[in-house]
Design a protein around this motif. Structure first.
Motif, PDB file in Angstrom:
ATOM      1  N   ILE A   1       0.793  -1.338  -0.013  1.00  0.00           N
ATOM      2  CA  ILE A   1       0.009  -0.030   0.210  1.00  0.00           C
ATOM      3  C   ILE A   1       0.845   1.198   0.184  1.00  0.00           C
ATOM      4  O   ILE A   1       2.033   1.241   0.365  1.00  0.00           O
ATOM      5  CB  ILE A   1      -0.896  -0.085   1.131  1.00  0.00           C
ATOM      6  N   GLY A   2       0.210   2.358  -0.449  1.00  0.00           N
ATOM      7  CA  GLY A   2       1.094   3.548  -0.342  1.00  0.00           C
ATOM      8  C   GLY A   2       1.839   3.815   1.233  1.00  0.00           C
ATOM      9  O   GLY A   2       1.313   3.575   2.129  1.00  0.00           O
ATOM     10  N   SER A   3       3.007   4.401   1.114  1.00  0.00           N
ATOM     11  CA  SER A   3       3.738   4.473   2.454  1.00  0.00           C
ATOM     12  C   SER A   3       3.216   5.406   3.116  1.00  0.00           C
ATOM     13  O   SER A   3       3.393   5.264   4.482  1.00  0.00           O
ATOM     14  CB  SER A   3       5.234   5.038   1.659  1.00  0.00           C
ATOM     15  N   ALA A   4       2.395   6.486   2.793  1.00  0.00           N
ATOM     16  CA  ALA A   4       1.652   7.289   3.676  1.00  0.00           C
ATOM     17  C   ALA A   4       0.696   6.537   4.568  1.00  0.00           C
ATOM     18  O   ALA A   4       0.641   6.922   5.785  1.00  0.00           O
ATOM     19  CB  ALA A   4       1.445   8.474   3.114  1.00  0.00           C
ATOM     20  N   ARG A   5       0.000   5.554   3.987  1.00  0.00           N
ATOM     21  CA  ARG A   5      -1.013   4.797   4.696  1.00  0.00           C
ATOM     22  C   ARG A   5      -0.505   3.842   5.383  1.00  0.00           C
ATOM     23  O   ARG A   5      -1.176   3.066   6.229  1.00  0.00           O
ATOM     24  CB  ARG A   5      -2.153   4.473   3.714  1.00  0.00           C
ATOM     25  N   GLU A   6       0.798   3.338   5.119  1.00  0.00           N
ATOM     26  CA  GLU A   6       1.114   1.875   5.893  1.00  0.00           C
ATOM     27  C   GLU A   6       1.242   1.977   7.164  1.00  0.00           C
ATOM     28  O   GLU A   6       1.024   0.973   7.729  1.00  0.00           O
ATOM     29  CB  GLU A   6       2.383   1.629   5.127  1.00  0.00           C
ATOM     30  N   PRO A   7       1.571   2.764   7.680  1.00  0.00           N
ATOM     31  CA  PRO A   7       1.781   3.025   9.218  1.00  0.00           C
ATOM     32  C   PRO A   7       0.478   2.568  10.154  1.00  0.00           C
ATOM     33  O   PRO A   7       0.450   2.232  11.297  1.00  0.00           O
ATOM     34  CB  PRO A   7       2.295   4.348   9.837  1.00  0.00           C
TER      35      PRO A   7
ATOM     36  N   THR B   1      10.133  -4.846  -1.014  1.00  0.00           N
ATOM     37  CA  THR B   1       8.854  -4.393  -1.225  1.00  0.00           C
ATOM     38  C   THR B   1       8.733  -3.198  -1.840  1.00  0.00           C
ATOM     39  O   THR B   1       9.807  -2.097  -1.765  1.00  0.00           O
ATOM     40  CB  THR B   1       8.507  -3.981   0.373  1.00  0.00           C
ATOM     41  N   THR B   2       7.721  -2.778  -2.652  1.00  0.00           N
ATOM     42  CA  THR B   2       7.754  -1.691  -3.355  1.00  0.00           C
ATOM     43  C   THR B   2       6.181  -0.938  -3.205  1.00  0.00           C
ATOM     44  O   THR B   2       5.235  -1.612  -3.247  1.00  0.00           O
ATOM     45  CB  THR B   2       7.692  -2.076  -4.947  1.00  0.00           C
ATOM     46  N   HIS B   3       6.312   0.223  -2.781  1.00  0.00           N
ATOM     47  CA  HIS B   3       4.909   0.800  -2.417  1.00  0.00           C
ATOM     48  C   HIS B   3       4.308   1.482  -3.512  1.00  0.00           C
ATOM     49  O   HIS B   3       4.906   1.592  -4.500  1.00  0.00           O
ATOM     50  CB  HIS B   3       5.290   1.902  -1.376  1.00  0.00           C
ATOM     51  N   ALA B   4       2.991   1.261  -3.495  1.00  0.00           N
ATOM     52  CA  ALA B   4       2.243   1.792  -4.597  1.00  0.00           C
ATOM     53  C   ALA B   4       2.659   3.362  -5.189  1.00  0.00           C
ATOM     54  O   ALA B   4       2.284   3.802  -6.312  1.00  0.00           O
ATOM     55  CB  ALA B   4       0.856   1.820  -4.310  1.00  0.00           C
ATOM     56  N   ASP B   5       3.045   4.034  -4.079  1.00  0.00           N
ATOM     57  CA  ASP B   5       3.375   5.646  -4.822  1.00  0.00           C
ATOM     58  C   ASP B   5       4.949   5.664  -5.182  1.00  0.00           C
ATOM     59  O   ASP B   5       5.061   6.685  -5.280  1.00  0.00           O
ATOM     60  CB  ASP B   5       3.013   6.633  -3.658  1.00  0.00           C
TER      61      ASP B   5
END
Length: 537
Positions: A101-107, A157-161
């Motif tokens: 998932i996008g890195s901003a939402r992952e946490p 791991t590759t984030h969506a963003d």
């Protein structure tokens, strides 16, 4: 024009020589797949992520190149786990890439979010993260770690963003082809000389492992064994490191008739362990002989105690022994021939007259295909017979999972091997239990028009476990497999299918459908009598 993060990743994969990526698509890996496509790398759609990893492992085993597999986030990444763990313990270089998932939402977000570092760190050499600012460096580290001794799996791991973002670190360097260091002798006692130890031995035996195969040490091993008269035993994943029709070849460790091979090792006063990886040991090491450890890495496992370690390039170290011990004549030809006779007699123990025995299947299929055929072997009772009885002549032509020893490897592994070496005949040997786990991949093999033979040993049982239940006096519980008409199954998947219940039927089936003429898979349902398994194991 600046490259995106995914394009840099794809460019590194291309420069590593990888021709195929195996996986299951998702939103997070679309950019990577497109970057691979425009660089001439085909993405093969496996029917699930675990088999995608096994396909990548099969390609890597057959070629020595890194296998590459991809998954999406959440259930895609968790489904990848078994195949990644197999590559790591089988010492096979692999790059596994999962979206996130996008890195901003992952946490804070929970839907389909798993912590990849905690999931993959215990089963890989490294679990890393791809960022636009460091993608080039991360890819170099991943490839170097995956291929360095001992090889294994790396997960990224590759984030969506991140996948489509312009890369800040977009320098793509050619792959590093570093030489292995010159052998260095390390001894438990000052002045302990490995040549003197071997020359003073009366009954040395060479035990060659998968690292010797990776190092291309076969020629030196043949010279050592032949020049000094030393029997040569190999580990299962090292099959083919030396031709198995050679006069000094003495069998495969921990496969069928394993006690005969252990008895030979028990006669040794010195064992030269060449590239032997204890990850393949099934029985505990109980040999009292002095061990000389020869490998690219030190004897950190300590499964056996080595008085002498020779760490560095394996081939030159073996060549050194060959030159210094030439003409000694430790064993006579007739002694090693008598050992092979005992091994052969034990191999055929338990045959039932008039029935299709497991050894009949191994013998008939081996006799029907060329020497250079690649065989993949699944896990189960049949594996132990194929591992001992399938004569292998060349490196990287006998492929099996014997580190993790994971069921379900053989069919996807054969697909990866056939794609990597389309000019080579490929045979997959698998039990009905292992086949049931991955049978959907038969349709993929047909769609790709892979002319390979899939031999299913059908006994209606998870035989290895059932035998243990019976020896304990327990009834068969959760070890029986319902019969499936595999011929109709094969035909429904656009494959050829035949059934064999006797040696003659099997011979006729292979004669009628020679592997060289196949334009899609031929599945052979070999209905074996399992009685021979009980006498073997």
């Amino acid at each position: 024009m600046a490259l995106s993060t995914s394009q840099v990743m794809a460019e590194y994969i291309k420069r590593a020589g990888v021709p195929f990526v195996f996986g299951y698509p998702g939103t997070s890996n679309i950019e990577f797949m497109e970057g691979a496509r425009v660089r001439g790398i085909d993405t093969v759609l496996a029917r699930r992520e675990a088999t995608a990893a096994f396909m990548a492992e099969g390609l890597a085993m057959a070629t020595g190149l890194p296998g590459v597999c991809i998954s999406t986030l959440g259930p895609g990444s968790s489904a990848l786990v078994n195949g990644v763990a197999a590559a790591n313990l089988d010492r096979v270089p692999m790059i596994a890439i999962s979206g996130q998932i996008g890195s901003a939402r992952e946490p804070y977000f929970t839907h389909q979010v798993l912590d990849h570092n905690q999931l993959f760190a215990p089963i890989t050499k490294w679990a890393g993260r791809v960022e636009a600012a460091s993608v080039g460096t991360v890819m170099r580290k991943a490839l170097r770690l995956a291929t360095a001794e001992r090889p294994g799996a790396v997960h990224l791991t590759t984030h969506a963003d991140t996948a489509g973002r312009e890369a800040d670190d977009d320098v793509v360097l050619p792959p590093l082809h570093a030489g292995v260091a010159a052998p260095e002798v390390r001894a438990s006692e000052p002045g302990l000389d490995p040549i003197a130890v071997l020359r003073d031995a009366r009954r040395p035996v060479v035990l060659a492992g998968v690292a010797a195969l990776r190092a291309g040490a076969g020629t030196a091993l043949v010279q050592l064994a032949g020049g000094a008269g030393i029997p040569l035993v190999v580990s299962p994943m090292a099959k083919g490191v030396v031709p198995e029709d050679g006069e000094w070849f003495a069998g495969v460790l921990d496969m069928a008739c394993n006690q005969v091979v252990w008895d030979l090792l028990g006669q040794a006063d010195v064992i030269l362990a060449v590239g032997f990886d204890p990850v393949e040991l099934i029985k505990p090491w109980q040999v009292p002989a002095r061990v000389i450890h020869v490998d690219a890495v030190p004897n950190t496992d300590q499964v056996y105690r080595a008085d002498i370690e020779i760490v560095g390039a394996i081939g030159p170290a073996v060549q050194w022994f060959a030159e210094e011990c030439a003409g000694v004549g430790y064993w006579r030809h007739d002694e090693v021939a008598a050992h092979r006779d005992r091994l052969r007699d034990a191999y055929y123990t338990g045959r039932v007259a008039g029935r299709l025995n497991p050894t009949d299947v191994v013998d008939v299929v081996r006799a029907s295909v060329p020497r250079e055929t690649i065989v993949t072997t699944d896990v189960g009772s049949h594996k132990l017979l194929v591992g001992q009885g399938w004569t292998t002549y060349e490196p990287r032509t006998s492929l099996m999972s014997n580190g993790l020893s994971s069921m379900g490897f053989a069919l996807p592994g054969a697909i990866g091997a056939k794609l990597a070496a389309p000019e080579r005949p490929v045979v997959c040997t698998v039990g009905d239990g292992g086949f049931a786990m991955v049978q959907g991949e038969l349709r993929l093999a047909a769609a790709l028009r892979l002319g390979m033979v899939v031999v299913v040993f059908v006994d209606g049982s998870l035989n290895r476990i059932e035998l243990k239940q019976l020896r304990l006096g327990y009834p068969s519980t959760a070890t029986r497999i319902e019969r499936t008409d595999l011929v109709r199954l094969a035909e429904s998947m656009d494959c050829y299918g035949v059934r064999a219940t006797s040696r003659a039927e099997l011979e006729n089936a292979l004669a009628a459908s020679p592997i060289a003429g196949l334009d899609r898979p031929l599945l052979i349902e070999a209905a074996v009598d399992p009685a021979q398994y009980e006498s073997q194991f």
